[in-house]
Design an enzyme around this catalytic site. Structure first.
Site, short mmCIF file in Angstrom:
data_model
loop_
_atom_site.label_atom_id
_atom_site.label_comp_id
_atom_site.label_asym_id
_atom_site.label_seq_id
_atom_site.Cartn_x
_atom_site.Cartn_y
_atom_site.Cartn_z
N ASP A 51 41.09 42.03 41.87
CA ASP A 51 41.94 41.59 42.94
C ASP A 51 43.29 41.96 42.80
O ASP A 51 43.93 42.16 41.60
CB ASP A 51 41.88 40.05 42.85
CG ASP A 51 40.78 39.36 43.42
OD1 ASP A 51 39.75 40.07 43.77
OD2 ASP A 51 40.72 38.27 43.16
N ASP B 181 30.59 38.81 47.79
CA ASP B 181 31.19 38.82 46.63
C ASP B 181 30.37 38.54 45.49
O ASP B 181 29.64 37.50 45.53
CB ASP B 181 32.42 37.74 46.79
CG ASP B 181 33.43 37.87 45.83
OD1 ASP B 181 32.94 38.21 44.65
OD2 ASP B 181 34.63 37.50 46.01
#
Length: 654
Positions: free
Chosen positions: A468, A405
């Site tokens: 997201d 990430d």
């Protein structure tokens, strides 16, 4: 009259661009004085009298004191109950979006479209909405994304109702019954899961035959290479290859009702993840409330619930398993690495090797997470300047999947160019290549720099194409339906990833709730992600699966679309307003087709053979209901409910 009753009685045609005459007088009620929390939107939270980022409402330099700041795709239902005569607003892209915003505003009155702004871009002046709503029961304020949803900050500025009777109030979207469409699996044996499996020479093989049917089942594998062995009770195939090669193995599952056989193509070479990974990730469920016990319970639930029998295999730990930098919480604080530079787990994960061994003992695989930066999204230890040590540690622990990430790396390169975006992923790929274990490499950097164009080049097996996801129609549909242009970049071993599944009990930890997606929206979610050849990572609490969610995740005919060895991502082949048709070729020559209705009222959606393209007579099979609908030629259509789908597969007619 309630919302559900109003919308159940609506027709399927839209009236575009109607502007009705004003009628009567009354008091003004500001939209922002109502309960705007009922707004569904694609990102962030709605704000009263402020933009979605919390700034003063400003459109093309003009500031407005009142209004609703939201983010496309956005919906807000307002019950008028015939008590208002007009609705007024000034609409546009908020200036905080910079130059990249593009949105369209729509207003529906009792299901009929009475206002459509056309596409509005950043710096366009605000457009006026002024419509007659006399007698209207339910008004829907909708904002649709244009070119790219990431900067679609939308303002309903100076929005008010002229009220002559009952005051308006915002309400939830129409409720739906959670209808289970898929019949229960047959007690006879059926082999499910991927038909192709990739492994690198020198890496351990763990392949569990996914098979449904009444237990006990006994397993066999004909033409199994000598370096492999099979456990006849569990169906687990293990071993190790030293040289490249390709093998065709016949898998066999038997119970007291019969036998099932299916061919598996086993490819020993440089590429793994030949079909999209299927599994579970802890983040959308537990967030930073995750711990070892929750991971063990998720793995046990995947096995006991039967998900493993339908091809689900990964149990992935997301953020917050490491030590949190600078924390005085004894459970997560402390030294981040040992004297040799090896990363430490926090006290919630006392024995990572024992945890991975537990998951593997169930026939499942396990994944982990870290950032290339000094810290992760949640402020825990990252891999910065310890990449090779971390790759070796992940392999030693026994991990099979790594989500890498970007969070934290922005502190190293605040404004990266394309080369700098690629560099941390290219370097970790090199580190992973040096360990003797297959680790699926998932790039997570939210689509920056059009990652789909270079994700495979830097060694990614999948890459996030978006921010997201959340469990709202605006978020899910805004993400999913904008993947069409990415289709050329998906192929076996390399997958576009529009983020995790938001069905079942979610909450981002520790308090969970039912997904805010309606049942039809959940069918759309799974159908679209399967058509997109997306990684399928469940985000809910596996220990509390209800019957609807379990049924949603165990339809083998739907999952076969996702796991098809051809690995072709669906394209949007036809679009007529909110009606969309998506299609993809399958390895056997059939065509998987999704008929989607993105509107607020039922719509008839039709697939034309010329758009797919196919010719001749076709046998059409409804995949969710697992039944043939008949033989059709030229077209196939169906009435689709609000935010719903019909997913079919077209086979040449015999």
């Amino acid at each position: 009259m309630g919302v559900s009753r109003v919308f159940a009685s609506l027709g399927i045609l839209l009236l575009v661009g109607c502007s009705l005459a004003a009628g009567g007088s009354g008091r003004n009620v500001w939209l922002s004085d109502l309960d705007i929390s009922k707004t569904q939107q694609g990102w962030g939270d709605p704000h009263k009298n402020l933009s979605v980022d919390g700034n003063p409402l400003k459109i093309a330099g003009q500031t407005f004191e009142r209004g609703l700041g939201t983010h496309a795709d956005s919906l807000l239902y307002v019950e008028l109950n015939g008590g208002s005569s007009r609705f007024h607003a000034m609409v546009g892209v908020d200036d905080e979006a910079g130059a990249r915003g593009s949105i369209e505003f729509r207003v529906l009155a009792d299901g009929k479209q009475v206002y459509k702004s056309g596409l509005i871009r950043s710096d366009d002046p605000a457009k006026q909405v002024d419509i007659d709503v006399t007698g209207v029961q339910v008004l829907v304020l909708a904002v649709d994304s244009g070119d790219d949803m990431n900067y679609d900050h939308a303002d309903w500025a100076d929005a008010y109702f002229t009220v002559t009777g009952t005051a308006p109030k915002t309400v939830d979207a129409p409720k739906e019954e959670a209808v289970i469409l898929t019949p229960k699996p047959s007690p006879k044996p059926r082999i499910n899961g991927a038909r192709v499996f990739g492994v690198r020479p020198g890496s351990p093989v763990l392949y569990t035959i996914a098979a449904s049917g009444r237990r006990p089942l006994w397993f066999n594998a004909e033409n199994l290479p000598a370096v492999l062995k099979i456990d006849r009770e569990t169906g687990r195939i293990t071993g190790k290859f030293t040289k490249p090669g390709e093998y065709k193995i016949t898998l066999v599952a038997t119970n007291d009702l019969g036998e099932a056989k299916r061919e598996l193509r086993l490819v020993v070479g440089d590429t793994i993840a030949l079909t999209p990974p299927m599994g579970w990730n802890s983040w959308n469920c537990w967030g930073c409330a995750v711990d070892e016990q929750k991971i063990r319970e998720a793995a046990e639930a995947m096995a006991k619930s039967g998900l493993i029998n339908h091809g689900w295999q990964y149990i992935n730990i997301d953020d917050c398993w490491m030590v949190r930098r600078g924390s005085d919480d004894a459970t997560v604080g402390g030294p981040t690495r040992d004297e040799a530079g090896r990363i430490r787990t926090n006290k919630r994960f006392p024995d990572m090797k024992a945890l991975t061994d537990c998951v593997h003992s169930l026939g499942l695989k396990i994944g982990t997470y870290i950032s290339p930066g000094p810290w992760t999204c949640a402020g825990y230890e990252g891999s910065w300047q310890h990449e090779q040590a971390d790759a070796q540690q992940f392999a030693a622990w026994g991990f099979d999947y790594l989500k890498y990430d970007w969070c934290g790396y922005g502190s190293i390169v605040p404004e990266p160019d394309l080369k700098q975006m690629q560099e941390p992923y290219r370097f970790m790929r090199m580190c992973l290549d040096r360990v003797d274990r297959d680790i699926v490499f998932s790039l997570c950097q939210y689509g920056m720099g059009d990652v789909w164009k270079w994700g495979a080049e830097v060694g990614g097996n999948c890459w996030r194409t978006t921010g997201d996801i959340t469990d709202s129609w605006g978020s899910m549909s805004g993400i999913g339906f904008r993947q069409a242009e990415l289709a050329p970049y998906a192929s076996p071993g390399h997958w576009n990833d529009p983020d995790m599944l938001v069905v079942g009990l979610v909450g981002w930890g520790p308090n969970l709730r039912e997904s805010r997606l309606t049942p039809n929206e959940q069918y759309t979610h799974i159908s679209l992600w399967c058509l997109l050849s997306s990684p399928l990572l469940i985000g809910c609490d596996l220990t509390r699966l209800d019957e609807f969610t379990t049924n949603l995740l165990t339809n083998d005919e739907v999952l076969e679309v996702n796991q098809d060895p051809l690995g072709e991502q669906a394209r949007c082949v036809a679009k007529d307003g909110p009606r969309e048709v998506w299609a993809r070729r399958m390895e056997d020559g059939s065509t998987a087709v999704g008929l989607f209705n993105r509107d607020e009222v039922p719509q008839t959606v039709t697939a034309k053979w010329s758009d797919l393209p196919v010719t001749g007579k076709r046998r059409v099979r409804d995949l969710w209901r697992q039944k043939d609908l008949g033989t059709f030629e030229g077209t196939f259509g169906a009435e689709i409910p609000r935010h719903g789908v019909v997913l079919v597969r077209l086979f040449p007619a015999e």
